[in-house]
Design an enzyme around this catalytic site. Structure first.
Site, PDB file in Angstrom:
ATOM      1  N   LYS A  95       0.865  -1.176   0.000  1.00 16.06           N
ATOM      2  CA  LYS A  95       0.000   0.000   0.000  1.00 16.06           C
ATOM      3  C   LYS A  95       0.903   1.227   0.000  1.00 16.06           C
ATOM      4  CE  LYS A  95      -3.567   2.608   2.353  1.00 16.06           C
ATOM      5  NZ  LYS A  95      -4.119   2.988   3.654  1.00 16.06           N
ATOM      6  N   GLY A 156      -8.449   9.138   9.288  1.00 19.25           N
ATOM      7  CA  GLY A 156      -8.709   9.179  10.727  1.00 19.25           C
ATOM      8  C   GLY A 156      -9.759  10.177  11.153  1.00 19.25           C
ATOM      9  N   ALA A 182      -9.927   5.636   3.965  1.00 23.99           N
ATOM     10  CA  ALA A 182      -9.794   6.812   4.835  1.00 23.99           C
ATOM     11  C   ALA A 182     -11.103   7.569   5.041  1.00 23.99           C
ATOM     12  CB  ALA A 182      -8.736   7.789   4.312  1.00 23.99           C
ATOM     13  N   GLY A 183     -11.364   7.889   6.297  1.00 22.84           N
ATOM     14  CA  GLY A 183     -12.502   8.729   6.648  1.00 22.84           C
ATOM     15  C   GLY A 183     -13.798   8.001   6.932  1.00 22.84           C
ATOM     16  N   ASN A 204      -9.867   1.550   9.524  1.00 21.17           N
ATOM     17  CA  ASN A 204      -8.944   1.356  10.642  1.00 21.17           C
ATOM     18  C   ASN A 204      -9.462   2.056  11.900  1.00 21.17           C
ATOM     19  OD1 ASN A 204      -5.324   1.714  11.079  1.00 21.17           O
ATOM     20  ND2 ASN A 204      -6.856   1.135  12.537  1.00 21.17           N
ATOM     21  N   THR A 205      -9.367   3.383  11.911  1.00 20.07           N
ATOM     22  CA  THR A 205      -9.650   4.141  13.128  1.00 20.07           C
ATOM     23  C   THR A 205     -11.032   3.848  13.703  1.00 20.07           C
ATOM     24  OG1 THR A 205      -8.196   5.931  12.388  1.00 20.07           O
ATOM     25  CG2 THR A 205      -9.809   6.456  14.093  1.00 20.07           C
TER      26      THR A 205
END
Length: 261
Positions: A95, A156, A182-183, A204-205
């Site tokens: 990645k 994040g 992301a987001g 992830n987050t």
């Protein structure tokens, strides 16, 4: 079945490994998500030590370990990290992240393209994390990347699909898988991306910092599946149900009040 880089994947949910409270919690969340691709920041792991606190909790027989170049500020640093990872046995999957901006962590499009072109030539299966830029996505596709990973909103941030209009263009013209990265802060964000026709999402987050990461991982799994099913059965370009006037789902004749008249 998601086909990418010569492999097939049943799961369309990729999971990141940052911000978890412990390796044990991360491991349980990964299992609950049923993901088959787990990304890990090269600067956070020691690939030479199987007992590394993160690596020891990832079953590499069941998931593809996807190293990322998080922390690289330009193409030169990203390529260096990629070569180092492969020399230590991390394989060819990568990645690509080039984020010189320390505040918003937005990816550098020019350096990302330069790094991708170099890494593809060296045999890497490159998955670039990028802004939701349709023109850049086509250039990365032409360069030989196995997919593109446009952001939904800053990494994040949990803001969801702030780039929706551009994502729709990217999805409509891409000939390689589109992975929204992301987001994504809620399972509904993942479902929305999949309903738009994205091939997969990376989270992830939102999982790592949840009150119950294991349950939220499971929720993201189900949302991803639901979004995909919705997309497949209503068609990419159709917009069912968008009308100005109401349309009853049941016949309006035969109301009780009408029968009494």
């Amino acid at each position: 079945m998601l086909k990418m880089g010569g492999r097939e994947f049943h799961s369309r949910l990729f999971v990141g490994t940052g911000k978890f409270s412990s390796g044990q919690v991360m491991e349980k969340a990964i299992v609950a998500s049923e993901t088959e691709i787990v990304t890990v920041a090269l600067r956070r792991v020691d690939l030479e030590k199987p007992e590394d606190d993160i690596l020891s909790h990832i079953n590499r027989e069941k998931v593809l370990l996807l190293p990322n170049t998080s922390g690289a500020r330009d193409a030169k640093e990203a390529v260096k990290l990629a070569r180092l990872a492969r020399s230590l046995g991390a394989g060819d999957w990568l990645k690509l992240e080039v984020t010189p901006d320390p505040v918003y962590l937005l990816p550098d499009p020019i350096e990302s393209l330069k790094a991708a072109e170099e890494l593809v030539k060296e045999g890497f299966k490159v998955m670039p994390y990028i802004n939701a830029d349709p023109v850049l996505c086509k250039k990365l596709e032409e360069a030989g990347c196995v997919c593109v990973m446009p952001l939904g909103s800053p990494i994040g941030s949990n803001q969801g699909l702030k780039t929706k209009a551009n994502l729709e263009i990217i999805i409509s013209q891409s000939k390689i898988p589109v992975v929204v990265d992301a987001g994504l802060g809620e399972p509904s964000h993942a479902a929305e991306a999949m309903e738009m026709g994205a091939d997969a999402v990376l989270v992830n987050t939102a999982i790592a910092i949840a009150r119950n990461p294991v349950k939220i991982a499971e929720a993201f799994k189900m949302a991803t599946i639901a979004g995909r099913m919705s997309y497949l059965h209503r068609g990419r370009s159709s917009k069912p149900g968008l009308r100005l006037k109401a349309s009853a789902s049941s016949p309006l004749t035969g109301f009780l009040s009408e029968e009494k008249r």
